[in-house]
Enzyme design. Sequence first.
Site, PDB file in Angstrom:
ATOM      1  N   ASP A  33     -65.371  58.690 -41.696  1.00 44.48           N
ATOM      2  CA  ASP A  33     -66.767  58.477 -41.322  1.00 44.48           C
ATOM      3  C   ASP A  33     -67.028  56.981 -41.158  1.00 44.48           C
ATOM      4  OD1 ASP A  33     -67.124  61.186 -41.637  1.00 44.48           O
ATOM      5  OD2 ASP A  33     -67.898  61.003 -43.687  1.00 44.48           O
TER       6      ASP A  33
HETATM    7  N1  URA Z   1     -64.482  63.161 -46.239  1.00 45.41           N
HETATM    8  C1  URA Z   1     -65.669  62.647 -45.881  1.00 45.41           C
HETATM    9  O1  URA Z   1     -66.711  63.169 -46.260  1.00 45.41           O
HETATM   10  N2  URA Z   1     -65.689  61.557 -45.108  1.00 45.41           N
HETATM   11  C2  URA Z   1     -64.570  60.927 -44.689  1.00 45.41           C
HETATM   12  O2  URA Z   1     -64.659  59.915 -44.005  1.00 45.41           O
HETATM   13  C3  URA Z   1     -63.346  61.471 -45.077  1.00 45.41           C
HETATM   14  C4  URA Z   1     -63.321  62.580 -45.851  1.00 45.41           C
END
Ligand code: URA
Length: 237
Positions: free
Chosen positions: A103
């Site tokens: 993310d």
């Molecule tokens: N899980 C998440 O919620 N975000 C990420 O970036 C990776 C794994």
Amino acid sequence: MMRLDRYLCETGFGTRSQVKALLKKGLVQVDGEIVKKPELKIDENRAQVFCGGAAAVYQKYVYLMMNKPPGVLSATEDRRQKTVLDLVEGPVPDGLFPVGRLDKDTEGLLLLTNDGELAHRLLSPKKHVDKIYEAKVEGRVTEEHVRRFEEGLDIGEKKLTLPAALEILSSGEESRVRVTIREGKFHQIKRMFEAVGCRVLWLKRLSMGSLRLDGSLEPGEYRTLKPEEIERLKEQT
Ligand code: URA
């Protein structure tokens, strides 16, 4: 076979125009001969190329380990926002892309490669490659949560999540945890904590299969993988 100018770009001698200038100056030798033609086709696996006295070393694929900083997209391009490829200096090797997505606000280990086959295998839901994350979570994380992560959680998908290992590093109004998951659903870690009534405040990926984030990389920095790191990743998938 590939054009000499492309070969020189891909082996790190500069941009297309910089490489053309080097050729024009007579600084490039192919198999002992000075060559000035950028369009000359060479066998990238056999040709002995020197540029300004330095040997060009051709590798078919590039593998970079990045410590992704928060605030940057795990994408190859975006019209408005900075992407992880914007952090790669010099000419970006053809076809380089991030293996899986973190993310925008997530930090840590991100592998960038143009080896589509390895990427595909690392991401395949069938392979169950372990991914370890460290997180700061709002809420008190307890042994009950550890059990529920192990059993699998309903995060609104057809199936429960696969068993995940939750390790409590500290527990309080805010808790610190380490989580190991073997799949990669969208926002998976955040959704898993939501499913048990907590909220992820900060998230960092530490490893993906055998690949561990190099602790000497500052956020935004990257390095090429060592041959043994590449081998171990390939063996595992
Ligand atoms: N899980 C998440 O919620 N975000 C990420 O970036 C990776 C794994």
